[in-house]
Design a protein around this motif. Structure first.
Motif, PDB file in Angstrom:
ATOM      1  N   ALA A 108      26.306  33.220  49.601  1.00 25.92           N
ATOM      2  CA  ALA A 108      25.967  32.881  47.449  1.00 25.92           C
ATOM      3  C   ALA A 108      26.807  33.867  46.881  1.00 25.92           C
ATOM      4  CB  ALA A 108      24.035  33.564  47.390  1.00 25.92           C
ATOM      5  N   GLN A 109      27.772  35.317  47.400  1.00 28.12           N
ATOM      6  CA  GLN A 109      28.057  36.508  46.517  1.00 28.12           C
ATOM      7  C   GLN A 109      29.370  35.360  46.647  1.00 28.12           C
ATOM      8  OE1 GLN A 109      26.766  39.739  47.712  1.00 28.12           O
ATOM      9  NE2 GLN A 109      25.707  39.829  45.704  1.00 28.12           N
ATOM     10  N   LEU A 110      29.965  35.128  47.908  1.00 26.40           N
ATOM     11  CA  LEU A 110      31.221  34.898  48.438  1.00 26.40           C
ATOM     12  C   LEU A 110      31.623  33.588  47.320  1.00 26.40           C
ATOM     13  CD1 LEU A 110      33.806  35.363  49.425  1.00 26.40           C
ATOM     14  CD2 LEU A 110      32.687  33.754  51.550  1.00 26.40           C
ATOM     15  N   SER A 111      30.269  32.392  47.306  1.00 30.33           N
ATOM     16  CA  SER A 111      30.248  31.382  45.887  1.00 30.33           C
ATOM     17  C   SER A 111      31.053  31.607  45.156  1.00 30.33           C
ATOM     18  CB  SER A 111      29.415  30.315  46.591  1.00 30.33           C
ATOM     19  OG  SER A 111      29.550  28.994  45.968  1.00 30.33           O
ATOM     20  N   SER A 112      30.338  32.591  44.317  1.00 29.29           N
ATOM     21  CA  SER A 112      30.756  33.239  43.211  1.00 29.29           C
ATOM     22  C   SER A 112      31.906  33.945  43.218  1.00 29.29           C
ATOM     23  CB  SER A 112      29.502  33.869  42.332  1.00 29.29           C
ATOM     24  OG  SER A 112      29.283  34.198  41.800  1.00 29.29           O
ATOM     25  N   ILE A 113      32.397  34.689  44.011  1.00 26.12           N
ATOM     26  CA  ILE A 113      33.731  35.039  43.629  1.00 26.12           C
ATOM     27  C   ILE A 113      34.678  33.810  43.985  1.00 26.12           C
ATOM     28  CG2 ILE A 113      35.482  36.284  45.466  1.00 26.12           C
ATOM     29  CD1 ILE A 113      32.627  37.849  46.411  1.00 26.12           C
ATOM     30  N   GLN A 114      34.631  32.633  44.625  1.00 22.94           N
ATOM     31  CA  GLN A 114      35.718  32.076  45.041  1.00 22.94           C
ATOM     32  C   GLN A 114      35.613  31.354  43.431  1.00 22.94           C
ATOM     33  OE1 GLN A 114      34.922  31.264  49.359  1.00 22.94           O
ATOM     34  NE2 GLN A 114      34.896  29.558  47.703  1.00 22.94           N
ATOM     35  N   ASP A 115      34.567  31.123  42.933  1.00 26.37           N
ATOM     36  CA  ASP A 115      34.558  30.269  40.774  1.00 26.37           C
ATOM     37  C   ASP A 115      35.651  31.228  40.129  1.00 26.37           C
ATOM     38  OD1 ASP A 115      33.272  28.110  42.459  1.00 26.37           O
ATOM     39  OD2 ASP A 115      31.154  28.359  41.877  1.00 26.37           O
ATOM     40  N   LYS A 116      35.120  32.062  40.607  1.00 27.47           N
ATOM     41  CA  LYS A 116      34.911  33.070  39.270  1.00 27.47           C
ATOM     42  C   LYS A 116      36.735  33.831  39.361  1.00 27.47           C
ATOM     43  CE  LYS A 116      31.274  35.758  38.311  1.00 27.47           C
ATOM     44  NZ  LYS A 116      30.734  37.237  38.322  1.00 27.47           N
ATOM     45  N   LEU A 117      37.128  33.155  40.808  1.00 31.92           N
ATOM     46  CA  LEU A 117      38.829  34.141  41.366  1.00 31.92           C
ATOM     47  C   LEU A 117      39.553  32.398  40.914  1.00 31.92           C
ATOM     48  CD1 LEU A 117      38.765  36.217  43.653  1.00 31.92           C
ATOM     49  CD2 LEU A 117      38.427  36.952  41.612  1.00 31.92           C
ATOM     50  N   GLY A 118      38.847  31.297  41.280  1.00 32.86           N
ATOM     51  CA  GLY A 118      39.700  30.522  41.440  1.00 32.86           C
ATOM     52  C   GLY A 118      40.421  29.670  42.254  1.00 32.86           C
ATOM     53  N   VAL A 119      39.420  29.945  43.369  1.00 30.61           N
ATOM     54  CA  VAL A 119      40.619  29.575  44.699  1.00 30.61           C
ATOM     55  C   VAL A 119      38.962  29.234  45.566  1.00 30.61           C
ATOM     56  CG1 VAL A 119      41.792  32.568  44.387  1.00 30.61           C
ATOM     57  CG2 VAL A 119      39.378  32.360  45.940  1.00 30.61           C
ATOM     58  N   ASP A 120      39.655  28.267  46.721  1.00 32.30           N
ATOM     59  CA  ASP A 120      39.024  27.575  47.417  1.00 32.30           C
ATOM     60  C   ASP A 120      38.795  28.111  48.695  1.00 32.30           C
ATOM     61  OD1 ASP A 120      39.561  25.401  45.898  1.00 32.30           O
ATOM     62  OD2 ASP A 120      41.588  24.669  46.434  1.00 32.30           O
ATOM     63  N   ASN A 121      38.716  29.413  48.693  1.00 29.89           N
ATOM     64  CA  ASN A 121      38.864  30.097  50.844  1.00 29.89           C
ATOM     65  C   ASN A 121      38.950  31.552  50.940  1.00 29.89           C
ATOM     66  OD1 ASN A 121      41.554  30.818  51.445  1.00 29.89           O
ATOM     67  ND2 ASN A 121      42.365  28.852  50.970  1.00 29.89           N
ATOM     68  N   ARG A 122      38.275  31.253  51.394  1.00 28.89           N
ATOM     69  CA  ARG A 122      38.268  33.806  51.427  1.00 28.89           C
ATOM     70  C   ARG A 122      39.425  33.552  51.757  1.00 28.89           C
ATOM     71  NH1 ARG A 122      33.869  34.350  54.483  1.00 28.89           N
ATOM     72  NH2 ARG A 122      34.588  36.817  54.840  1.00 28.89           N
ATOM     73  N   VAL A 123      40.268  33.193  52.423  1.00 31.19           N
ATOM     74  CA  VAL A 123      41.532  33.999  52.781  1.00 31.19           C
ATOM     75  C   VAL A 123      42.381  34.089  51.362  1.00 31.19           C
ATOM     76  CG1 VAL A 123      44.014  33.208  53.611  1.00 31.19           C
ATOM     77  CG2 VAL A 123      41.500  33.010  54.938  1.00 31.19           C
ATOM     78  N   MET A 124      42.178  33.237  50.480  1.00 33.45           N
ATOM     79  CA  MET A 124      42.718  33.314  49.174  1.00 33.45           C
ATOM     80  C   MET A 124      42.296  34.360  48.169  1.00 33.45           C
ATOM     81  SD  MET A 124      45.683  32.295  48.291  1.00 33.45           S
ATOM     82  CE  MET A 124      45.929  32.225  46.982  1.00 33.45           C
ATOM     83  N   VAL A 125      40.805  34.735  48.449  1.00 32.98           N
ATOM     84  CA  VAL A 125      40.118  36.020  48.198  1.00 32.98           C
ATOM     85  C   VAL A 125      41.180  37.434  48.321  1.00 32.98           C
ATOM     86  CG1 VAL A 125      38.170  37.567  47.790  1.00 32.98           C
ATOM     87  CG2 VAL A 125      37.566  34.734  47.977  1.00 32.98           C
ATOM     88  N   ALA A 126      41.354  37.522  49.666  1.00 35.97           N
ATOM     89  CA  ALA A 126      42.046  38.526  50.570  1.00 35.97           C
ATOM     90  C   ALA A 126      43.244  38.226  50.293  1.00 35.97           C
ATOM     91  CB  ALA A 126      42.182  38.468  51.644  1.00 35.97           C
ATOM     92  N   VAL A 127      44.247  37.410  49.342  1.00 34.47           N
ATOM     93  CA  VAL A 127      45.285  37.338  48.988  1.00 34.47           C
ATOM     94  C   VAL A 127      45.086  38.814  47.765  1.00 34.47           C
ATOM     95  CG1 VAL A 127      47.485  36.938  47.812  1.00 34.47           C
ATOM     96  CG2 VAL A 127      45.973  35.537  50.028  1.00 34.47           C
ATOM     97  N   LEU A 128      44.654  37.526  46.631  1.00 33.84           N
ATOM     98  CA  LEU A 128      44.145  38.677  45.589  1.00 33.84           C
ATOM     99  C   LEU A 128      43.478  40.127  45.877  1.00 33.84           C
ATOM    100  CD1 LEU A 128      42.557  35.952  43.291  1.00 33.84           C
ATOM    101  CD2 LEU A 128      44.653  36.790  43.340  1.00 33.84           C
ATOM    102  N   VAL A 129      42.529  40.718  46.872  1.00 35.54           N
ATOM    103  CA  VAL A 129      42.579  41.886  46.861  1.00 35.54           C
ATOM    104  C   VAL A 129      43.529  42.846  47.353  1.00 35.54           C
ATOM    105  CG1 VAL A 129      41.389  43.695  48.483  1.00 35.54           C
ATOM    106  CG2 VAL A 129      40.048  41.267  47.174  1.00 35.54           C
ATOM    107  N   THR A 130      44.082  42.952  48.101  1.00 33.62           N
ATOM    108  CA  THR A 130      45.667  43.182  48.601  1.00 33.62           C
ATOM    109  C   THR A 130      46.572  43.103  47.582  1.00 33.62           C
ATOM    110  OG1 THR A 130      45.056  41.822  51.303  1.00 33.62           O
ATOM    111  CG2 THR A 130      46.829  42.766  50.377  1.00 33.62           C
ATOM    112  N   ARG A 131      46.944  42.109  46.927  1.00 37.38           N
ATOM    113  CA  ARG A 131      47.911  42.168  46.160  1.00 37.38           C
ATOM    114  C   ARG A 131      47.092  43.202  44.774  1.00 37.38           C
ATOM    115  NH1 ARG A 131      50.406  35.839  45.071  1.00 37.38           N
ATOM    116  NH2 ARG A 131      52.038  36.593  46.465  1.00 37.38           N
ATOM    117  N   ALA A 132      46.542  43.106  44.457  1.00 37.45           N
ATOM    118  CA  ALA A 132      45.494  44.360  43.465  1.00 37.45           C
ATOM    119  C   ALA A 132      45.766  45.223  44.378  1.00 37.45           C
ATOM    120  CB  ALA A 132      44.467  43.675  43.094  1.00 37.45           C
ATOM    121  N   GLU A 133      45.892  45.702  45.139  1.00 32.28           N
ATOM    122  CA  GLU A 133      45.875  47.511  45.291  1.00 32.28           C
ATOM    123  C   GLU A 133      47.687  48.678  45.433  1.00 32.28           C
ATOM    124  OE1 GLU A 133      45.449  47.194  49.583  1.00 32.28           O
ATOM    125  OE2 GLU A 133      43.201  46.686  49.895  1.00 32.28           O
TER     126      GLU A 133
END
Length: 231
Positions: free
Chosen positions: A206-231
Motif C-alpha cells: 500500500a505504501q509503495l502504491s502511494s509512493i509511486q502515485d506521489k512521484l508520478g512513476v509506474d514502477n519500483r525501478v523508477m522509485v529507485a532511480v529517483l532515490v539514487t539521483r537524490a543522493e
C-alpha cells in the motif's frame, strides 16, 4: 494506475501467472518455456511466444498475459520500443526486459519504457521463476549484479538539476514512505522491507502504491532511480 494495483487486480489467487515470451532466438524461447513451466510447480504458464517486438502488442491483446519477458535486441523492433507500446495499452501486463548484454544504460532505458524489471539471460532458473512471480505480484525484478552497476552509474552521472528535481519529488513523501523508497533502492523485496520496518507485506504494498502515485512513476525501478539521483 500503479503497477502494484494493476498486478493485484489481474492476478487471481487460483490460477498460474500467464507469461508471453518475446525473443527472436527459438532456443532461448524453448529454454525459457521449459524453465518456467517445469520449474515453477504449476505457478507459471507460458501462453505464447513471438519472435519480434513488432508482434508484441497483438500477442498481448490476444493472449492477455500477466507478464511479458522481452528480449532487447531483435531484428525489426527492439524490446525497449516494444515495451513502451505494450505498457501504453489499457490494463497492460508487467514487462521484464531480458538481455545478454550487461549494460548500465539499458536498465534505465527499460525503466523509462515502463518495464518492471531487467534481468540477464544468465539468471539461474530458480531466480528467473522467482522474479516472474515477484513482478506478477507487483514487485520489481533487477539482476543483483546489474542493480549495483546501474545504481552506481546513476549516482555518478546525475547532474545537479536532476539531483534537485529528485530531491523535490521525494520531499512529497512521508517519513515512512521515504524509508520504504530507500529500501526499494537497496533492491529489497516487499517481504524484506516489511521485515526491516516491522510491518506487514500488505502495508508495504500500500505504501509503495502511494509512493509511486506521489512521484508520478509506474514502477519500483523508477522509485529507485529517483532515490539514487537524490543522493
Amino acid at each position: 494506475m500503479s503497477d502494484v494495483a494493476s498486478a493485484e487486480r489481474r492476478q487471481g489467487p487460483d490460477r498460474p501467472v500467464r507469461v508471453l515470451l518475446v525473443d527472436d532466438d527459438p532456443m532461448v524461447c524453448s529454454g525459457l518455456r521449459m524453465i518456467l513451466s517445469r520449474g515453477s510447480g504449476g505457478r507459471v504458464e507460458v501462453v505464447a511466444s513471438v519472435p519480434d517486438g513488432d508482434q508484441a502488442v497483438e500477442a498481448v491483446q490476444r493472449h492477455r498475459p500477466d507478464v511479458v519477458l522481452m528480449d532487447v535486441r531483435m531484428q525489426r523492433m527492439d524490446g525497449l520500443t516494444a515495451t513502451s507500446l505494450v505498457r501504453a495499452l489499457p490494463d497492460p501486463p508487467e514487462v521484464i526486459v531480458l538481455t545478454t548484454f550487461d549494460s548500465v544504460d539499458e536498465p534505465f532505458r527499460a525503466a523509462v519504457a515502463g518495464a518492471s524489471g531487467f534481468l540477464l539471460k544468465t539468471e539461474s532458473p530458480d531466480d528467473l521463476v522467482q522474479h516472474v512471480l515477484a513482478v506478477a505480484a507487483g514487485e520489481g525484478a533487477v539482476s543483483k549484479r546489474t542493480a549495483r552497476q546501474f545504481m552506481q552509474h546513476l549516482h555518478d552521472s546525475s547532474t545537479a538539476p536532476e539531483r534537485l528535481s529528485a530531491q523535490r519529488a521525494l520531499a512529497r513523501l512521508t517519513a515512512r514512505e521515504g524509508a520504504v523508497a530507500a529500501l526499494v533502492a537497496e533492491g529489497l523485496s516487499n517481504a524484506e522491507i516489511a521485515e526491516r520496518l516491522f510491518v506487514s507485506p500488505s502495508t508495504v504494498k500500500a505504501q509503495l502504491s502511494s509512493i509511486q502515485d506521489k512521484l508520478g512513476v509506474d514502477n519500483r525501478v523508477m522509485v529507485a532511480v529517483l532515490v539514487t539521483r537524490a543522493e
